[in-house]
Design an enzyme around this catalytic site. Structure first.
Site, PDB file in Angstrom:
ATOM      1  N   ASP A  15       0.861  -1.188   0.000  1.00 44.80           N
ATOM      2  CA  ASP A  15       0.000   0.000   0.000  1.00 44.80           C
ATOM      3  C   ASP A  15       0.900   1.243   0.000  1.00 44.80           C
ATOM      4  OD1 ASP A  15       0.901   0.275   2.596  1.00 44.80           O
ATOM      5  OD2 ASP A  15      -1.081   0.254   3.532  1.00 44.80           O
ATOM      6  N   HIS A  16       0.293   2.407   0.192  1.00 48.53           N
ATOM      7  CA  HIS A  16       1.065   3.660   0.158  1.00 48.53           C
ATOM      8  C   HIS A  16       2.168   3.682   1.210  1.00 48.53           C
ATOM      9  CE1 HIS A  16      -2.437   3.922   2.741  1.00 48.53           C
ATOM     10  NE2 HIS A  16      -1.786   4.792   3.489  1.00 48.53           N
ATOM     11  N   CYS A  72       3.112  -3.244   4.076  1.00 46.25           N
ATOM     12  CA  CYS A  72       2.244  -2.123   4.454  1.00 46.25           C
ATOM     13  C   CYS A  72       2.930  -1.417   5.624  1.00 46.25           C
ATOM     14  CB  CYS A  72       0.815  -2.572   4.766  1.00 46.25           C
ATOM     15  SG  CYS A  72       0.586  -3.633   6.190  1.00 46.25           S
ATOM     16  N   THR A  74       2.625  -1.713   8.931  1.00 44.06           N
ATOM     17  CA  THR A  74       3.059  -2.659   9.972  1.00 44.06           C
ATOM     18  C   THR A  74       3.251  -4.076   9.447  1.00 44.06           C
ATOM     19  OG1 THR A  74       0.759  -3.162  10.436  1.00 44.06           O
ATOM     20  CG2 THR A  74       1.783  -1.415  11.768  1.00 44.06           C
ATOM     21  N   HIS A 105      10.114 -24.397   8.670  1.00 43.60           N
ATOM     22  CA  HIS A 105       9.113 -25.091   9.499  1.00 43.60           C
ATOM     23  C   HIS A 105       7.678 -24.905   9.029  1.00 43.60           C
ATOM     24  CE1 HIS A 105      11.872 -25.379  13.316  1.00 43.60           C
ATOM     25  NE2 HIS A 105      12.447 -25.849  12.224  1.00 43.60           N
ATOM     26  N   ARG A 139       8.447 -33.886  10.113  1.00 43.01           N
ATOM     27  CA  ARG A 139       7.380 -33.628  11.100  1.00 43.01           C
ATOM     28  C   ARG A 139       6.632 -32.333  10.804  1.00 43.01           C
ATOM     29  NH1 ARG A 139      12.110 -31.843  12.986  1.00 43.01           N
ATOM     30  NH2 ARG A 139      12.252 -29.998  14.316  1.00 43.01           N
ATOM     31  N   HIS A 140       7.308 -31.410  10.110  1.00 39.87           N
ATOM     32  CA  HIS A 140       6.662 -30.125   9.810  1.00 39.87           C
ATOM     33  C   HIS A 140       5.575 -30.273   8.744  1.00 39.87           C
ATOM     34  CE1 HIS A 140       9.542 -28.246  12.376  1.00 39.87           C
ATOM     35  NE2 HIS A 140      10.543 -28.757  11.678  1.00 39.87           N
TER      36      HIS A 140
HETATM   37  C1  RB5 Z   1      -2.065   2.582   6.463  1.00 39.32           C
HETATM   38  O1  RB5 Z   1      -2.076   3.767   7.151  1.00 39.32           O
HETATM   39  C2  RB5 Z   1      -1.847   1.407   7.425  1.00 39.32           C
HETATM   40  O2  RB5 Z   1      -2.991   1.212   8.169  1.00 39.32           O
HETATM   41  C3  RB5 Z   1      -1.452   0.164   6.679  1.00 39.32           C
HETATM   42  O3  RB5 Z   1      -0.305   0.419   5.937  1.00 39.32           O
HETATM   43  C4  RB5 Z   1      -1.115  -1.051   7.514  1.00 39.32           C
HETATM   44  O4  RB5 Z   1      -0.202  -0.750   8.496  1.00 39.32           O
HETATM   45  C5  RB5 Z   1      -2.250  -1.851   7.978  1.00 39.32           C
HETATM   46  O5  RB5 Z   1      -2.081  -2.903   8.616  1.00 39.32           O
END
Ligand code: RB5
Length: 155
Positions: A15-16, A72, A74, A105, A139-140
């Site tokens: 994403d951005h 993204c 996070t 694994h 096993r995995h």
């Molecule tokens: C965008 O602001 C943010 O929410 C997205 O990039 C991401 O972190 C979502 O999980």
């Protein structure tokens, strides 16, 4: 890296918030010899991360790409979305150790990064390790098979 993995296509999407890191990772993938399927986004204008996660997962599930890479802010929204696809095993990764173990694994086929939480160099190192590490099987294999729900919610 095995011959197959060295030549395999990788689909990438962001994403951005993830776009700048995606551009760096895509350039590295090309330099390492991987055909790159760029599923967007193509700039920093605000977009919705699930659209790009779904596009990357479709490329993997349809066999157009061996692996997927998602970025993204996070990595959390991307990995949540990707893991709604049966057959996709997406790992949100912050370091080389996680990248190695999720291939060895979990047989992960998609890796997710958070551009706001993981630096460029750790992400590059983790991606290189992810692509170079084979699934250990054994096993995995049984455990990975149990990831997919088959109608029994408490399995
Ligand atoms: C965008 O602001 C943010 O929410 C997205 O990039 C991401 O972190 C979502 O999980």
């Amino acid at each position: 890296m095995t011959d197959t993995e060295a030549k395999s296509a990788v689909a990438i999407g962001a994403d951005h918030a993830g776009y700048p890191l995606k551009a760096t990772l895509a350039a590295a993938l090309a330099e390492w010899g991987h055909p790159v399927i760029d599923c967007g986004t193509d700039g920093t204008a605000s977009v919705d991360y699930p659209d790009f996660a779904h596009a990357v997962c479709r490329a993997v599930l349809e066999g157009r790409a061996r692996f997927g890479v998602l970025v993204c802010g996070t990595g959390i929204g991307m990995s949540m979305t990707a893991n709604r696809h049966p057959g996709i095993r997406c790992a949100l990764i912050h370091d080389v150790t996680g990248a190695r173990l999720t291939r060895a694994h979990n047989d992960a086929n998609v890796i997710a990064f958070g551009a706001r939480t993981t630096g460029v160099e750790p992400a590059l190192d983790a991606l290189k390790t992810f692509l170079a590490t084979p699934f250990e099987g054994g096993r995995h294999e049984r455990r990975v098979a149990k990831i997919e729900l088959t109608g029994d919610p408490v399995r």
